[in-house]
Every structure is written in structure tokens, then in C-alpha cells.
Design an enzyme around this catalytic site. Structure first.
Site, short mmCIF file in Angstrom:
data_model
loop_
_atom_site.label_atom_id
_atom_site.label_comp_id
_atom_site.label_asym_id
_atom_site.label_seq_id
_atom_site.Cartn_x
_atom_site.Cartn_y
_atom_site.Cartn_z
N HIS A 139 9.81 41.82 44.16
CA HIS A 139 10.03 42.16 45.56
C HIS A 139 11.44 42.73 45.68
O HIS A 139 12.42 42.06 45.37
CB HIS A 139 9.88 40.94 46.47
CG HIS A 139 10.00 41.29 47.93
ND1 HIS A 139 8.91 41.65 48.70
CD2 HIS A 139 11.08 41.37 48.75
CE1 HIS A 139 9.31 41.92 49.93
NE2 HIS A 139 10.62 41.76 49.98
N CYS A 140 11.53 43.99 46.10
CA CYS A 140 12.81 44.69 46.11
C CYS A 140 13.46 44.58 47.50
O CYS A 140 12.92 45.08 48.48
CB CYS A 140 12.60 46.17 45.76
SG CYS A 140 14.14 47.12 45.76
N PRO A 141 14.63 43.93 47.60
CA PRO A 141 15.29 43.81 48.90
C PRO A 141 15.80 45.15 49.44
O PRO A 141 15.98 45.29 50.65
CB PRO A 141 16.46 42.85 48.61
CG PRO A 141 16.70 42.98 47.14
CD PRO A 141 15.36 43.25 46.53
#
Length: 295
Positions: A151-153
């Protein structure tokens, strides 16, 4: 836990910040006496300026494509829910777990049922579905994602089977933009005898360099790492959490059942549009490995 509206607000802020940074640095170079200004504003080399902004625009398009498209969410159907619940029910009748195993299952949000040697079926307690192989539940997205990477912030979404290629293209084009911009900025610095005078004249360019250095280390590092993952048929999750993944932890540490060779790995990563049945590939590799007497 953020409410849905708050999460949407975070998404907008993160993505607007990305646009602001991508526009602010080139805008500074167009205002100062730089090679980009001479090429674009003064018309000395239009092709140079067009090439620069073309790569910049491509990076932005790839960024928003990776942000906004479905990363590979597993469909929530009543049939899958029913099959998954039945699988857990059958397992509970046949096996028992120790307290440590139960805690591990809860942390990983799955229940395990042996299939082939080294392979486990995974059931997601949150989505109540039988997960396809290489899928994982994302706590931020509240969904299971096919071929989950992370999950890429900075994207504010997951990177999975459908958008991983666009994420890598974004990293590559942004790396080109950062290196190119860094070179232009260095050449635009003005020489002064006094330090105070130099700092005053070059303050904006100096700030640009700081942004490019800090951003460049992250982007270039990620670009190299995800290129390695593509070439080897891996994901970030599988690379860093192999010992916790049900279908990998019983295999040899150096064996990757999804590695089909560099050329095929790159082809299927970059060019293949449909989701793949990783269970089939896993089973084929397991049979080959077993027939060779390795397992």
C-alpha cells in the site's frame, strides 16, 4: 481510523502535493536564467523543452493512472463467501491449532488448508472470501488485492496486479525527470564571491536541489527495487515477508515458483492485460520441481 470523507481528503491533499512539487521546480527554472528557460522561453532549443515537458507529463499521467485505477481488488461475491466459509468450517472439523498458530492466523487474516506440498489456501476473515493465490487483504483499502505488492502512501492506494506496471513506469519517468532537472538546476547556479550574496541569488535553486536530492533518493531507489522485482517475478510483500506467506514459507528460501525467466517475467508484467491464474503456474512449477527430485 479515518472516516471515508477524511480519507478522500487525504487522497486529494497527497495528490495535489505531488502536482505542486512537479510544477514548482520547473517553474523556478523557467523564471531563473536556466537552460530550460533559454530553450523554452527564449526559443533557443524548442525540441529540448518539448522533450523535457513530455517526460514530465508522462510521469504525471502514469502517477494518476496508478492512483485512480483498480489495483486488482478481488470481487466480493456471495458464491465466494459461501465457499470460503465452508472451507473454514471443514478445516475446523479436521484440524486443531495451538495458541501461537491461532494468533498467527488472526494476524495474517487467513485460515490454512493444505493443498500441494508447500501450498496453502487462504481465507480472508475480513472480506469473507477465498483469496486467489498472491492476494492479500489491505487494511487501508479494506479489500483483498490480487498480486498484492504494497500500500503506497504517496499514491494513497494499493499497488497490485493491475496497476503495478503503471507504478513502475511512473518511477522510471520520474527518475529521468529528477536527474534531468538536477543537471539543469546545477548549471543554473550563479557564481558569487561572497557567500551571503551567493545564497541570496541562488536561494530558490538551492531549495530545488534539496527537494530533488531527498525525492531523488526515494524515487531512484524504488525504481531500482521494483525493476528487480519485475525481472524476478516477485512482489514487495513476497520479498520481505516470505516466512509468513502460506504458499512460500514451506519452500526453499531461494526458490521462487513464479519466476518464468527474465524475458517472460518482463513480458507478463508490462504487456499482459488480464489477471493470471497463479495457482496453475504454482502447481506446474511444483510438479516440475518434484519430478526433478528437489522437493
Amino acid at each position: 481510523m479515518l472516516c471515508k470523507n477524511c480519507r478522500c481528503g487525504v487522497n486529494v491533499c497527497v495528490r495535489l502535493t505531488h502536482i505542486a512539487l512537479c510544477i514548482a521546480v520547473p517553474a523556478t527554472l523557467l523564471w531563473k536564467n536556466s537552460g530550460l528557460k533559454r530553450a523554452v522561453v527564449n526559443g533557443e532549443d524548442p525540441l529540448y523543452g518539448i522533450s523535457y515537458f513530455f517526460v514530465l507529463i508522462v510521469s504525471l499521467v502514469m502517477y494518476y493512472t496508478a492512483c485512480l485505477m483498480d489495483p486488482g481488488y478481488v470481487a466480493l461475491t456471495h458464491e465466494k463467501k459461501r465457499n470460503g466459509i465452508q472451507a473454514v468450517s471443514n478445516q475446523q472439523e479436521d484440524t486443531s491449532s495451538s495458541e501461537d498458530e491461532v494468533e498467527d492466523e488472526l494476524l495474517n487474516a487467513d485460515c490454512e488448508k493444505p493443498l500441494d506440498k508447500g501450498r496453502k489456501d487462504r481465507f480472508c476473515d475480513f472480506c469473507e472470501i477465498q483469496q486467489p493465490m498472491r492476494s492479500k487483504h489491505c487494511e487501508d483499502c479494506k479489500r483483498c488485492v490480487r498480486k498484492y505488492d504494497h500500500h503506497c502512501p504517496w499514491l494513497e492506494t494499493c499497488v497490485g496486479e493491475r496497476n503495478h506496471k503503471f507504478f513502475l513506469i511512473f518511477l522510471f519517468t520520474m527518475s529521468v525527470v529528477i536527474i534531468w532537472t538536477f543537471c539543469i538546476t546545477l548549471k543554473a547556479l550563479e557564481s558569487k564571491v561572497e557567500w551571503n550574496e551567493w545564497f541570496k541569488v541562488n536561494l530558490l535553486l538551492f531549495l530545488d536541489i534539496l527537494v530533488l536530492i531527498f525525492g531523488g533518493f526515494s524515487v531512484l531507489g524504488l525504481c531500482g527495487f521494483h525493476s528487480y522485482l519485475m525481472l524476478n517475478g516477485l512482489t514487495t510483500w513476497e520479498s520481505v515477508s516470505r516466512e509468513k506467506i502460506t504458499y512460500l514459507k514451506y519452500l526453499d528460501d531461494d526458490y521462487n515458483p513464479f519466476d518464468e525467466g527474465y524475458i517472460r517475467n518482463v513480458y507478463y508484467f508490462m504487456c499482459f492485460l488480464k489477471v493470471r491464474r497463479w495457482e496453475t503456474i504454482y502447481s506446474q512449477k511444483a510438479k516440475i520441481k518434484t519430478s526433478n527430485g528437489v522437493v
